[in-house]
Design a protein around this motif. Structure first.
Motif, PDB file in Angstrom:
ATOM      1  N   ALA A 182     -78.845 -61.154 -14.650  1.00  0.00           N
ATOM      2  CA  ALA A 182     -79.127 -61.589 -13.286  1.00  0.00           C
ATOM      3  C   ALA A 182     -79.969 -62.858 -13.306  1.00  0.00           C
ATOM      4  O   ALA A 182     -80.944 -62.962 -14.057  1.00  0.00           O
ATOM      5  N   THR A 183     -79.618 -63.825 -12.454  1.00  0.00           N
ATOM      6  CA  THR A 183     -80.353 -65.082 -12.387  1.00  0.00           C
ATOM      7  C   THR A 183     -81.707 -64.879 -11.720  1.00  0.00           C
ATOM      8  O   THR A 183     -81.811 -64.254 -10.669  1.00  0.00           O
ATOM      9  N   VAL A 184     -82.741 -65.405 -12.362  1.00  0.00           N
ATOM     10  CA  VAL A 184     -84.091 -65.400 -11.789  1.00  0.00           C
ATOM     11  C   VAL A 184     -84.405 -66.840 -11.401  1.00  0.00           C
ATOM     12  O   VAL A 184     -84.546 -67.707 -12.260  1.00  0.00           O
ATOM     13  N   TYR A 185     -84.514 -67.109 -10.098  1.00  0.00           N
ATOM     14  CA  TYR A 185     -84.661 -68.477  -9.624  1.00  0.00           C
ATOM     15  C   TYR A 185     -86.083 -69.010  -9.752  1.00  0.00           C
ATOM     16  O   TYR A 185     -86.291 -70.204  -9.927  1.00  0.00           O
ATOM     17  N   ASN A 186     -87.060 -68.143  -9.636  1.00  0.00           N
ATOM     18  CA  ASN A 186     -88.452 -68.581  -9.809  1.00  0.00           C
ATOM     19  C   ASN A 186     -89.136 -67.637 -10.788  1.00  0.00           C
ATOM     20  O   ASN A 186     -89.623 -66.574 -10.408  1.00  0.00           O
ATOM     21  N   PRO A 187     -89.198 -68.011 -12.072  1.00  0.00           N
ATOM     22  CA  PRO A 187     -89.703 -67.083 -13.091  1.00  0.00           C
ATOM     23  C   PRO A 187     -91.220 -67.165 -13.264  1.00  0.00           C
ATOM     24  O   PRO A 187     -91.720 -67.232 -14.387  1.00  0.00           O
ATOM     25  N   SER A 188     -91.981 -67.176 -12.163  1.00  0.00           N
ATOM     26  CA  SER A 188     -93.423 -67.357 -12.311  1.00  0.00           C
ATOM     27  C   SER A 188     -94.204 -66.504 -11.327  1.00  0.00           C
ATOM     28  O   SER A 188     -93.731 -66.176 -10.233  1.00  0.00           O
ATOM     29  N   HIS A 189     -95.417 -66.142 -11.751  1.00  0.00           N
ATOM     30  CA  HIS A 189     -96.414 -65.498 -10.904  1.00  0.00           C
ATOM     31  C   HIS A 189     -97.617 -66.426 -10.762  1.00  0.00           C
ATOM     32  O   HIS A 189     -97.860 -67.282 -11.613  1.00  0.00           O
ATOM     33  N   LEU A 190     -98.368 -66.223  -9.702  1.00  0.00           N
ATOM     34  CA  LEU A 190     -99.604 -66.975  -9.462  1.00  0.00           C
ATOM     35  C   LEU A 190     -99.382 -68.475  -9.591  1.00  0.00           C
ATOM     36  O   LEU A 190    -100.078 -69.182 -10.319  1.00  0.00           O
ATOM     37  N   LEU A 191     -98.327 -68.958  -8.893  1.00  0.00           N
ATOM     38  CA  LEU A 191     -98.002 -70.383  -8.835  1.00  0.00           C
ATOM     39  C   LEU A 191     -97.727 -70.974 -10.217  1.00  0.00           C
ATOM     40  O   LEU A 191     -97.999 -72.141 -10.484  1.00  0.00           O
ATOM     41  N   GLY A 192     -97.188 -70.151 -11.113  1.00  0.00           N
ATOM     42  CA  GLY A 192     -96.789 -70.622 -12.437  1.00  0.00           C
ATOM     43  C   GLY A 192     -97.740 -70.275 -13.547  1.00  0.00           C
ATOM     44  O   GLY A 192     -97.459 -70.561 -14.712  1.00  0.00           O
ATOM     45  N   PHE A 193     -98.875 -69.640 -13.243  1.00  0.00           N
ATOM     46  CA  PHE A 193     -99.847 -69.341 -14.287  1.00  0.00           C
ATOM     47  C   PHE A 193     -99.331 -68.273 -15.240  1.00  0.00           C
ATOM     48  O   PHE A 193     -99.655 -68.274 -16.421  1.00  0.00           O
ATOM     49  N   PHE A 194     -98.514 -67.332 -14.740  1.00  0.00           N
ATOM     50  CA  PHE A 194     -97.883 -66.315 -15.578  1.00  0.00           C
ATOM     51  C   PHE A 194     -96.392 -66.267 -15.264  1.00  0.00           C
ATOM     52  O   PHE A 194     -95.965 -66.639 -14.166  1.00  0.00           O
ATOM     53  N   SER A 195     -95.604 -65.795 -16.212  1.00  0.00           N
ATOM     54  CA  SER A 195     -94.178 -65.625 -15.968  1.00  0.00           C
ATOM     55  C   SER A 195     -93.920 -64.258 -15.353  1.00  0.00           C
ATOM     56  O   SER A 195     -94.771 -63.371 -15.383  1.00  0.00           O
ATOM     57  N   THR A 196     -92.725 -64.093 -14.804  1.00  0.00           N
ATOM     58  CA  THR A 196     -92.365 -62.840 -14.145  1.00  0.00           C
ATOM     59  C   THR A 196     -92.015 -61.732 -15.127  1.00  0.00           C
ATOM     60  O   THR A 196     -91.788 -60.593 -14.710  1.00  0.00           O
ATOM     61  N   PHE A 197     -91.987 -62.033 -16.424  1.00  0.00           N
ATOM     62  CA  PHE A 197     -91.443 -61.078 -17.379  1.00  0.00           C
ATOM     63  C   PHE A 197     -92.550 -60.310 -18.092  1.00  0.00           C
ATOM     64  O   PHE A 197     -93.349 -60.883 -18.828  1.00  0.00           O
ATOM     65  N   ASN A 198     -92.580 -59.029 -17.848  1.00  0.00           N
ATOM     66  CA  ASN A 198     -93.517 -58.116 -18.496  1.00  0.00           C
ATOM     67  C   ASN A 198     -93.016 -57.850 -19.913  1.00  0.00           C
ATOM     68  O   ASN A 198     -91.941 -57.278 -20.102  1.00  0.00           O
ATOM     69  N   SER A 199     -93.788 -58.231 -20.910  1.00  0.00           N
ATOM     70  CA  SER A 199     -93.339 -58.096 -22.298  1.00  0.00           C
ATOM     71  C   SER A 199     -93.088 -56.654 -22.697  1.00  0.00           C
ATOM     72  O   SER A 199     -92.296 -56.388 -23.611  1.00  0.00           O
ATOM     73  N   ASP A 200     -93.736 -55.701 -22.026  1.00  0.00           N
ATOM     74  CA  ASP A 200     -93.500 -54.288 -22.337  1.00  0.00           C
ATOM     75  C   ASP A 200     -92.068 -53.866 -22.030  1.00  0.00           C
ATOM     76  O   ASP A 200     -91.579 -52.872 -22.570  1.00  0.00           O
ATOM     77  N   ALA A 201     -91.404 -54.598 -21.134  1.00  0.00           N
ATOM     78  CA  ALA A 201     -90.059 -54.216 -20.698  1.00  0.00           C
ATOM     79  C   ALA A 201     -88.959 -54.980 -21.416  1.00  0.00           C
ATOM     80  O   ALA A 201     -87.781 -54.727 -21.185  1.00  0.00           O
ATOM     81  N   ILE A 202     -89.321 -55.899 -22.317  1.00  0.00           N
ATOM     82  CA  ILE A 202     -88.338 -56.808 -22.912  1.00  0.00           C
ATOM     83  C   ILE A 202     -88.007 -56.394 -24.340  1.00  0.00           C
ATOM     84  O   ILE A 202     -88.898 -56.072 -25.130  1.00  0.00           O
ATOM     85  N   LYS A 203     -86.730 -56.440 -24.652  1.00  0.00           N
ATOM     86  CA  LYS A 203     -86.257 -56.099 -25.987  1.00  0.00           C
ATOM     87  C   LYS A 203     -85.855 -57.325 -26.797  1.00  0.00           C
ATOM     88  O   LYS A 203     -86.098 -57.379 -28.009  1.00  0.00           O
ATOM     89  N   ASP A 204     -85.258 -58.316 -26.160  1.00  0.00           N
ATOM     90  CA  ASP A 204     -84.680 -59.430 -26.907  1.00  0.00           C
ATOM     91  C   ASP A 204     -84.641 -60.662 -26.010  1.00  0.00           C
ATOM     92  O   ASP A 204     -84.340 -60.563 -24.814  1.00  0.00           O
ATOM     93  N   VAL A 205     -84.946 -61.819 -26.586  1.00  0.00           N
ATOM     94  CA  VAL A 205     -84.890 -63.093 -25.873  1.00  0.00           C
ATOM     95  C   VAL A 205     -84.155 -64.102 -26.751  1.00  0.00           C
ATOM     96  O   VAL A 205     -84.499 -64.273 -27.926  1.00  0.00           O
ATOM     97  N   THR A 206     -83.154 -64.761 -26.190  1.00  0.00           N
ATOM     98  CA  THR A 206     -82.428 -65.812 -26.906  1.00  0.00           C
ATOM     99  C   THR A 206     -82.451 -67.078 -26.063  1.00  0.00           C
ATOM    100  O   THR A 206     -82.137 -67.042 -24.869  1.00  0.00           O
ATOM    101  N   VAL A 207     -82.815 -68.187 -26.697  1.00  0.00           N
ATOM    102  CA  VAL A 207     -82.907 -69.479 -26.022  1.00  0.00           C
ATOM    103  C   VAL A 207     -81.832 -70.402 -26.579  1.00  0.00           C
ATOM    104  O   VAL A 207     -81.747 -70.607 -27.789  1.00  0.00           O
ATOM    105  N   TYR A 208     -81.006 -70.948 -25.684  1.00  0.00           N
ATOM    106  CA  TYR A 208     -79.973 -71.907 -26.068  1.00  0.00           C
ATOM    107  C   TYR A 208     -80.332 -73.255 -25.443  1.00  0.00           C
ATOM    108  O   TYR A 208     -80.380 -73.387 -24.222  1.00  0.00           O
ATOM    109  N   LYS A 209     -80.573 -74.263 -26.287  1.00  0.00           N
ATOM    110  CA  LYS A 209     -80.878 -75.594 -25.768  1.00  0.00           C
ATOM    111  C   LYS A 209     -79.991 -76.668 -26.395  1.00  0.00           C
ATOM    112  O   LYS A 209     -80.178 -77.843 -26.126  1.00  0.00           O
ATOM    113  N   GLY A 210     -79.056 -76.247 -27.222  1.00  0.00           N
ATOM    114  CA  GLY A 210     -78.142 -77.193 -27.850  1.00  0.00           C
ATOM    115  C   GLY A 210     -76.711 -76.880 -27.483  1.00  0.00           C
ATOM    116  O   GLY A 210     -76.305 -77.015 -26.330  1.00  0.00           O
ATOM    117  N   ALA A 211     -75.941 -76.433 -28.458  1.00  0.00           N
ATOM    118  CA  ALA A 211     -74.537 -76.095 -28.227  1.00  0.00           C
ATOM    119  C   ALA A 211     -74.458 -74.728 -27.565  1.00  0.00           C
ATOM    120  O   ALA A 211     -74.338 -73.700 -28.212  1.00  0.00           O
TER     121      ALA A 211
END
Length: 674
Positions: A182-211
């Motif tokens: 699901a797309t998260v349009y604003n991934p921030s709390h407290l005007l950007g000081f924290f992200s919306t993602f609680n690390s306790d709930a996350i299993k895997d993160v993959t970042v694609y910035k090239g191909a």
């Protein structure tokens, strides 16, 4: 030359099932929790070039000639497991792995096999696995995934303490942030000081910035794919923590043991509680807090089917008594159905809901005003994977997204000197199909190529205006509900390849085209909660970026260290900027305030990663430059140049003993931007 070697598998039906060949497939899980293991390395010991990685749902498939084999499975923090296999028919072989016991001698950062970073053709890809997320250094007691990502080369914070990022010269809105698809349009709390993602709930993160793989689309610069924990289907577990900023709780357990599980994680700040203790009555009326809640459940309907339901709910509330207040947040929901058609074909069908909204309250001098804005998506998609053999895998699928954007509704009281206003809603359809082929024609050569074809349509109801270069209305037309106003069709070819020089080094090259049909309008340098999203229209064309990249990758010290150097050049067209003094808020004709142009970004990125030992982490260095040429800015010169950027980032996280327990040392983060 044997040109048959280079024929794509798309057109080789004989490759699909050779005579006397069979397939072993299954899902890789943790034996203790039942959690699927993403990116586990699976191979047949007796067959060269048979290694595959389990997909986002832990599923794998390997084909080989009839015979007796040993199936090898490895994953971060788990001893390599060996399963004898009698492969004289297609076999469904679930795999359960036991986590390492006792204290580990080191933590491997990547969940891939030790040399996978050398042979994998994709460039500009970084993963944060469960172990790495667990050991992220904390800021004010909070682990922040997006802040950690900003320490990777080529990714720069949009501002001090801001969760938004600039990736390889792109804007803050050019990053696709996905939470369980699901797309998260604003991934921030407290005007950007924290992200919306609680690390306790996350299993895997993959970042694609090239191909970027062909399955991702809709943004120019990057895709961040975040997967939530499925939950323990063996036993119930409860946990939590208290930090300087917030407290959190989480619970997980079986719905039916070994059949289904749930996971619930929540957190909330409590600055507003302390405000209530103030001796100042006006301070007691202020509010400052955020909360978020992650919920996920899954259930296996049989050996071939599994269903998932997941959701995210998060809000921020900031107010100064009765004078001013802002309330904003995201809601997402994902319903998924995994189905194994046969031993080679896997499907994931999803229905996805995403909503971002904000509300502003202003009460001053008898002016009681409420402003609301909203962007809402409904998305139906299906992703399929077909495993031809260990050297050929085909991914294909499609999606249909319905966007509804409410630019703003202003409600004013009768006593107010302002009039109420409701801006016209904007409706659009975003359709896409894709196909890609991961192919290894030789032991040292790995190729991934494909294409994504998209059609974006602006639809009624509404009145649509045409503007000249000066922003004056030259024409208007009214369309009824469901009528197509304008359609853009874009093809996005993508290809990347790796050539292995020896056992520990390789060179990679890639090209990809991306288009973006939703655009964020902001007068600030970083994303704000009240920024306005608009779709492409008869005036605003989709943004397009073509990127080429070349890199050198090397492992050394028995694969304990990874070194990479990547160079890239990105050409961008249909870039959006604003006229001097542009009025973006509450403007029905906001498109008249826009100007357009082109740009380019290029740079070098270096990354040294330590994967084992007392401390793990990385050191990165980025040298980059971004230039934009926009008609009508800089006193008519049409040129707006970005400065050359240099950034050094360091992240070191301490090793944690297997099975939990205290860390052996602190972690820390350093960023230097000369």
């Amino acid at each position: 030359m044997d040109w048959g070697l280079f024929r794509p598998a798309f057109f080789l039906p004989a490759m699909v099932q050779g005579q006397g060949r069979f397939t072993i497939s299954g899902t890789v899980r943790d034996r203790k929790t039942g959690e699927v293991l993403i990116g586990a390395s699976v191979s047949l010991q007796e067959v060269a070039r048979s290694t595959v990685l389990s997909n986002a749902y832990g599923w794998f498939a390997i084909s080989a000639a009839a015979g007796n084999y040993h199936l090898l499975i490895s994953f971060t923090g788990y001893p390599t497991d060996t399963v004898p296999v009698d492969l004289h028919r297609n076999i469904l072989q679930p795999v359960e792995m036991d986590a390492a016991t006792g204290e580990l001698t080191g933590v491997i950062v990547s969940a891939q096999k030790r040399s996978e970073n050398i042979s994998r053709p994709l460039m500009g890809v970084q993963k944060l696995t469960t172990d790495e997320i667990r050991n992220i250094p904390v800021l004010f007691g909070e682990k922040d995934v997006l802040k950690t990502i900003q320490l990777l080369p080529g990714i720069q914070s949009a501002g001090d303490g801001n969760s938004s990022s600039y990736v390889r010269g792109g804007g803050a809105d050019q990053n696709l942030i996905l939470l369980d698809e699901a797309t998260v349009y604003n991934p921030s709390h407290l005007l950007g000081f924290f992200s919306t993602f609680n690390s306790d709930a996350i299993k895997d993160v993959t970042v694609y910035k090239g191909a970027m793989p062909a399955e991702y689309g809709g943004r120019l610069s990057s895709a961040v794919d975040i997967r939530m924990n499925d939950g323990n289907d063996k036993d119930y577990h409860f946990g939590g923590g208290i930090g300087l900023i917030s407290s959190r709780l989480n619970a997980e357990g079986p719905i039916v043991k070994d059949q289904g599980s749930f996971s619930v994680s929540g957190r909330r700040t409590y600055a507003d509680v302390f405000l209530k203790l103030s001796g100042d009555s006006s301070t007691r009326q202020n509010s400052l807090y955020f909360y978020d809640l992650n919920i996920k459940g899954n259930y296996r309907l049989g050996s071939h089917d599994r269903v998932y339901l997941s959701g995210y709910f998060g809000r921020d509330n900031l107010s100064f008594g009765e004078t001013f207040g802002i309330d904003y947040g995201n809601v997402t929901g994902t319903a998924r159905w995994n189905h194994v058609f046969n031993s080679r074909l896997f499907s994931n069908a999803s229905f996805i809901y995403s909503d971002y909204s904000y509300k502003i309250r202003i009460n001053s001098n008898n002016n009681d005003i409420h402003i609301t804005s909203d962007i809402r998506d409904f998305n139906l998609k299906d992703d399929l994977q077909f495993y031809v053999n260990a050297d050929n895998k085909i991914d294909f699928g499609g999606s249909v997204i319905h966007h509804t954007i409410s630019p703003g509704v202003i409600s004013a009281s009768r006593q107010s000197s302002y009039n109420s206003l409701s801006l016209q809603k904007k409706y659009s359809l975003e359709n896409a199909v894709y196909v890609s082929h991961e192919w290894s024609p030789a032991e040292s050569l790995h190729i991934n190529y494909g294409i994504r074809a998209g059609a974006f349509s602006v639809i009624g109801p509404g009145t649509f205006y045409t503007y000249d270069d000066a922003g004056n209305v030259t024409d208007s037309a009214k369309y009824r509900e469901g009528r197509f106003v304008k359609t853009y069709v874009n093809a996005e070819p993508r290809v990347s390849a790796s050539w292995r020089l020896d056992a520990s080094s390789s060179v990679k090259a890639g090209y990809n085209r991306n288009t973006q049909v939703l655009h964020l309008l902001s007068n600030s340098t970083s994303a704000n909660p009240t920024d306005l999203w608009i779709p492409s229209s008869n005036n605003v064309k989709p943004e397009v970026a073509d990127q080429v990249s070349l890199g050198y990758f090397r492992n050394f010290s028995d694969d304990r260290y990874e070194l990479s150097a990547e160079g890239y050049y990105k050409a961008m067209s249909n870039q959006i900027d604003y006229k001097n003094g542009a009025q973006l808020v509450a403007n029905e004709n906001v498109e008249s305030q826009l100007v357009y142009g082109s740009g380019r970004a290029y740079g070098l990125e270096f990354l040294l990663k330590k994967k084992e030992g007392r401390f793990t982490g990385w050191v990165s260095y980025t040298l980059s430059r971004t230039e934009l040429k926009i008609d009508g800015v800089n006193r008519g010169s049409g040129i707006r140049r970005g400065r050359t950027g240099r950034m050094i980032s360091v992240l070191l996280g301490s090793t944690r003993p297997a099975g939990g327990g205290p860390c052996r040392g602190p972690g820390f983060i350093i960023r230097v931007m000369p």
